[in-house]
Write a protein that holds these residues in place. Structure first.
Motif, PDB file in Angstrom:
ATOM      1  N   ASP A  74       3.215  -0.437  15.122  1.00 28.64           N
ATOM      2  CA  ASP A  74       2.567  -0.291  13.813  1.00 28.64           C
ATOM      3  C   ASP A  74       1.114   0.129  14.049  1.00 28.64           C
ATOM      4  N   SER A  77      -1.519  -1.116  10.116  1.00 27.39           N
ATOM      5  CA  SER A  77      -1.965  -2.417   9.587  1.00 27.39           C
ATOM      6  C   SER A  77      -3.409  -2.751   9.940  1.00 27.39           C
ATOM      7  N   ILE A  81      -3.001  -3.549   5.466  1.00 30.75           N
ATOM      8  CA  ILE A  81      -1.600  -3.972   5.583  1.00 30.75           C
ATOM      9  C   ILE A  81      -0.666  -3.029   4.812  1.00 30.75           C
ATOM     10  N   SER A  84       1.359  -0.476   6.895  1.00 33.36           N
ATOM     11  CA  SER A  84       2.105  -1.021   8.041  1.00 33.36           C
ATOM     12  C   SER A  84       3.298  -0.159   8.449  1.00 33.36           C
ATOM     13  N   ASP A  85       3.653   0.802   7.625  1.00 35.84           N
ATOM     14  CA  ASP A  85       4.783   1.687   7.973  1.00 35.84           C
ATOM     15  C   ASP A  85       4.345   2.882   8.835  1.00 35.84           C
TER      16      ASP A  85
END
Ligand code: G3P
Ligand code: MG
Length: 232
Positions: A74, A77, A81, A84-85
């Protein structure tokens, strides 16, 4: 003067990620700068640091990891956040994302041991993707810049410099480059005049201050890199 997003648009979204490049397109920039490195299984990926610690909290070196392992990390993030993908992209993935939208300044991170392999592979990818005329290749490794020019005489290349340079023209010529990308604090009126007089181009990095942006624009640099689209 062209507007260049640094590491995509690193002040707006996590650096060198898909969302960062999409933001650069949305903000209407002319070009993005990104950084490339070699993985353990010899793929070219878009990532700045040699180690994953700062971005992902993992104390491992990029060159010791395969593309598959790196794809699991990741890399969004740390920024927010909600990102996060975000995953590390290959250079080909970024070219396909940006084709028709943005030109790319590809900075090759220093890797003396693999300099030739990286250069050969980079040119092969750009040929395959028919993308050579959409890029500027830069590096702090000026020998690598010279080698790239020997592989492809028409590709645009520049040398990166981070400190005061007494004889910039000699440096550019000795790397057979088309221009120079100095840190913005290096740039004075005389410096710009000297470079432009010889017909070379000059783009500067990384300018995140409005007054400094104005100073450099007025000095007549060809392009400015920023983490933020201050110029809007
Ligand atoms: O290419 C200009 C600039 O990105 C060089 O420094 O450390 O941000 O890659 P860095
Ligand atoms: Mg860079």
């Amino acid at each position: 003067m062209i507007k260049i997003g640094h590491r995509g648009l690193a002040g707006i979204a996590p650096e060198n990620t898909k969302i960062s490049f999409i933001k650069a397109i949305e903000y209407g920039l002319d070009m993005v700068e990104l950084d490339i490195q070699l993985t353990k299984d010899r793929e070219l990926i878009v990532f700045h640091d040699y180690n994953l610690q700062r971005i992902a909290g993992i104390d491992r070196r990029v060159e010791d990891m395969t593309l598959k392992e790196l794809k699991e990390v990741d890399v969004g993030s740390f920024f927010d956040i909600k990102f996060s993908d975000q995953r590390i992209l290959t250079l080909e993935e970024v070219i396909r994302l940006l084709r028709g939208n943005l030109k790319i300044n590809i900075e090759i991170k220093i890797n003396r041991k693999e300099a030739r392999f990286i250069s050969d592979k980079l040119i092969a990818i750009l040929d395959r993707e028919d993308f050579q005329d959409q890029v500027i290749i830069s590096s702090f490794d000026h020998k690598m810049i010279k080698y790239i020019k020997s592989l492809s005489p028409t590709i645009k290349t520049v040398i990166l410099v981070s400190s005061l340079t007494i004889k910039p023209i000699e440096l550019i010529n000795s790397a057979a480059a088309d221009g120079i990308h100095p840190h913005h604090l290096v740039i004075t009126e005389n410096f710009v005049r000297e470079i432009k007089k010889k017909g070379f181009f000059i783009n500067t990095w990384t300018v995140n201050d409005k007054q400094e942006f104005k100073r450099l624009s007025e000095l007549g640099v060809d392009g400015i890199m920023s983490d933020y689209p201050y110029f809007f």
